[in-house]
Every structure is written in structure tokens, then in C-alpha cells.
Design a protein around this motif. Structure first.
Motif, PDB file in Angstrom:
ATOM      1  N   ASP A  71       0.865  -1.178   0.000  1.00 57.60           N
ATOM      2  CA  ASP A  71       0.000   0.000   0.000  1.00 57.60           C
ATOM      3  C   ASP A  71       0.901   1.227   0.000  1.00 57.60           C
ATOM      4  O   ASP A  71       1.541   1.532   1.011  1.00 57.60           O
ATOM      5  CB  ASP A  71      -0.922   0.002   1.221  1.00 57.60           C
ATOM      6  N   ARG A  74       4.574   1.311   1.589  1.00 58.90           N
ATOM      7  CA  ARG A  74       4.722   0.299   2.642  1.00 58.90           C
ATOM      8  C   ARG A  74       4.256  -1.070   2.167  1.00 58.90           C
ATOM      9  O   ARG A  74       3.399  -1.171   1.293  1.00 58.90           O
ATOM     10  CB  ARG A  74       3.918   0.683   3.882  1.00 58.90           C
ATOM     11  N   ALA A  75       4.824  -2.092   2.786  1.00 63.12           N
ATOM     12  CA  ALA A  75       4.404  -3.466   2.505  1.00 63.12           C
ATOM     13  C   ALA A  75       4.353  -4.238   3.807  1.00 63.12           C
ATOM     14  O   ALA A  75       5.223  -4.072   4.671  1.00 63.12           O
ATOM     15  CB  ALA A  75       5.368  -4.144   1.535  1.00 63.12           C
ATOM     16  N   ALA A  76       3.329  -5.065   3.941  1.00 63.22           N
ATOM     17  CA  ALA A  76       3.214  -5.993   5.065  1.00 63.22           C
ATOM     18  C   ALA A  76       3.535  -7.380   4.526  1.00 63.22           C
ATOM     19  O   ALA A  76       3.054  -7.767   3.451  1.00 63.22           O
ATOM     20  CB  ALA A  76       1.804  -5.953   5.652  1.00 63.22           C
ATOM     21  N   ARG A  78       3.993 -11.587   5.511  1.00 68.47           N
ATOM     22  CA  ARG A  78       3.889 -12.745   6.403  1.00 68.47           C
ATOM     23  C   ARG A  78       4.756 -13.828   5.785  1.00 68.47           C
ATOM     24  O   ARG A  78       4.552 -14.215   4.649  1.00 68.47           O
ATOM     25  CB  ARG A  78       2.451 -13.236   6.532  1.00 68.47           C
ATOM     26  N   GLU A  97       6.214  -8.704   9.207  1.00 72.73           N
ATOM     27  CA  GLU A  97       7.030  -7.509   9.061  1.00 72.73           C
ATOM     28  C   GLU A  97       6.298  -6.460   8.236  1.00 72.73           C
ATOM     29  O   GLU A  97       5.511  -6.790   7.350  1.00 72.73           O
ATOM     30  CB  GLU A  97       8.352  -7.856   8.361  1.00 72.73           C
ATOM     31  N   ILE A  98       6.579  -5.214   8.545  1.00 70.12           N
ATOM     32  CA  ILE A  98       6.101  -4.090   7.744  1.00 70.12           C
ATOM     33  C   ILE A  98       7.338  -3.304   7.338  1.00 70.12           C
ATOM     34  O   ILE A  98       8.202  -2.999   8.173  1.00 70.12           O
ATOM     35  CB  ILE A  98       5.129  -3.195   8.529  1.00 70.12           C
ATOM     36  N   ARG A 100       8.843   0.088   5.058  1.00 69.54           N
ATOM     37  CA  ARG A 100       8.611   1.342   4.347  1.00 69.54           C
ATOM     38  C   ARG A 100       9.751   1.497   3.351  1.00 69.54           C
ATOM     39  O   ARG A 100      10.907   1.242   3.676  1.00 69.54           O
ATOM     40  CB  ARG A 100       8.593   2.545   5.304  1.00 69.54           C
ATOM     41  N   TRP A 110       9.383  -2.734  10.750  1.00 66.99           N
ATOM     42  CA  TRP A 110       8.784  -3.121  12.024  1.00 66.99           C
ATOM     43  C   TRP A 110       8.544  -4.608  11.913  1.00 66.99           C
ATOM     44  O   TRP A 110       8.285  -5.120  10.828  1.00 66.99           O
ATOM     45  CB  TRP A 110       7.435  -2.435  12.235  1.00 66.99           C
ATOM     46  N   GLY A 111       8.604  -5.349  13.016  1.00 65.35           N
ATOM     47  CA  GLY A 111       8.381  -6.774  12.893  1.00 65.35           C
ATOM     48  C   GLY A 111       8.179  -7.475  14.208  1.00 65.35           C
ATOM     49  O   GLY A 111       8.495  -6.947  15.276  1.00 65.35           O
ATOM     50  N   CYS A 139       6.836  -3.289  18.923  1.00 66.28           N
ATOM     51  CA  CYS A 139       7.735  -3.782  17.886  1.00 66.28           C
ATOM     52  C   CYS A 139       8.778  -4.736  18.450  1.00 66.28           C
ATOM     53  O   CYS A 139       9.782  -4.970  17.819  1.00 66.28           O
ATOM     54  CB  CYS A 139       8.420  -2.611  17.186  1.00 66.28           C
TER      55      CYS A 139
END
Length: 173
Positions: A71, A74-76, A78, A97-98, A100, A110-111, A139
Motif C-alpha cells: 500500500d 509500505r508493505a506488510a 507474512r 514484518e512491515i 517502508r 517493524w516486525g 515492535c
């Protein structure tokens, strides 16, 4: 702006660097000011150290993205973690994990992880090899993540597929 395809490719390239133990090549995928929120530090060097620590403990470890949701910048992600023995019936370790992106590279991360043996998550292993900033529940390692509270079935909205409230924040697991 990073396209969906660019983001997914970058994530797969990073995981390939990890899985093939080409940690130095992964540095080029990160901005100079990359910040790892779980490790609480800037720069990729701490990430490289974390990778070395976890693969020393688990030489057969591999990380494979199963879901990549992008999005904007950013990406999420799994990912399942292979190569770590878990007792029969226990869930396979996973990473959430996310990222940017900035200029086509990783700028922030972040994870959290789940299913790792006690004191064997990536952040835990790095903590055993060097001092670092304290981690927060937002986090930190899997032990710091608070599981969602199940919503009693009587308060779920049947029209939302079992979710309650906007966005389904009370979805049962």
C-alpha cells in the motif's frame, strides 16, 4: 513511489540474500538511514548482525514470504520460517514484518515473530550478542506481543463474517 511489483521483488531479493547467506549483498537493498524498529537502531549493520546470530544458531533456517501486501510506500509481509525444529503439534515459526520504502530501497522495518523456541527469536539472539535499546510491545520480540482478546460469539456481527466493529478488530483467531 514503489510499485507493487518493485516492492514484492525487493522483499524476495532480501529473503534470497538471507537464505543464501549473502548478507553483504543485502546491505545495498537498504537506504543508508534504514531504521529497524525491533532492533532499535539505524543502519543495516545491526540487521546483518541479527542475521548472522540467528543463522549461527539455526544453520538450516530459511524465510519464505507467503503474503506480501503493498500500500503506497509500505508493505506488510507474512513469512514462514523453515529449518527450525519445533515440537510436534506446535505451529511453524513465522515472521510478520512491515517495511517502508524510499527510492526503491528499504527505509524502515517493524516486525514480530511467533512460534520460535524460547529465547530463539531473531531479536532475542541479537540481544545475547550485544547491548541494544529496550524493545517495546509494539515492535519487540514475540514474547512482548499481546494476543488479541477473543470476542464472545454473542457480540459478533454475523453480517461481517464474525468480525465486530469497523475493520473487524475483534475477529476471532
Amino acid at each position: 513511489m514503489t510499485t507493487r511489483e518493485d516492492a514484492a521483488d525487493l522483499i524476495r531479493r532480501m529473503q534470497e540474500c538471507f537464505n543464501s547467506r549473502r548478507f553483504d549483498q543485502a546491505a545495498d537493498l537498504h537506504t543508508p538511514g534504514f531504521f529497524s524498529h525491533p532492533l532499535g537502531v539505524a543502519g543495516f549493520e545491526a540487521g546483518r548482525e541479527a542475521w548472522r546470530a540467528v543463522t549461527t544458531r539455526f544453520p538450516g533456517m530459511r524465510v519464505v514470504a507467503e503474503d506480501i501486501l503493498v500500500d503506497g510506500d509500505r508493505a506488510a509481509v507474512r513469512s514462514v520460517v523453515e529449518g527450525i525444529a519445533v515440537p510436534d503439534g506446535d505451529a511453524r515459526p513465522a515472521l510478520f514484518e512491515i517495511f517502508r520504502f524510499e527510492d526503491g530501497r528499504f527505509a524502515e522495518m517493524w516486525g514480530a515473530g511467533t512460534g520460535f523456541p524460547a529465547s530463539a527469536g531473531p531479536e532475542d539472539l541479537v540481544g545475547q550478542t550485544r547491548e541494544r535499546a529496550p524493545l517495546t510491545a509494539e515492535c519487540g520480540p514475540a514474547s512482548a506481543v499481546v494476543p488479541a482478546t477473543p470476542v464472545p460469539s454473542s457480540s459478533r456481527d454475523p453480517r461481517s463474517g464474525g468480525r465486530s466493529g469497523p475493520g473487524g478488530a475483534g475477529q476471532q483467531q
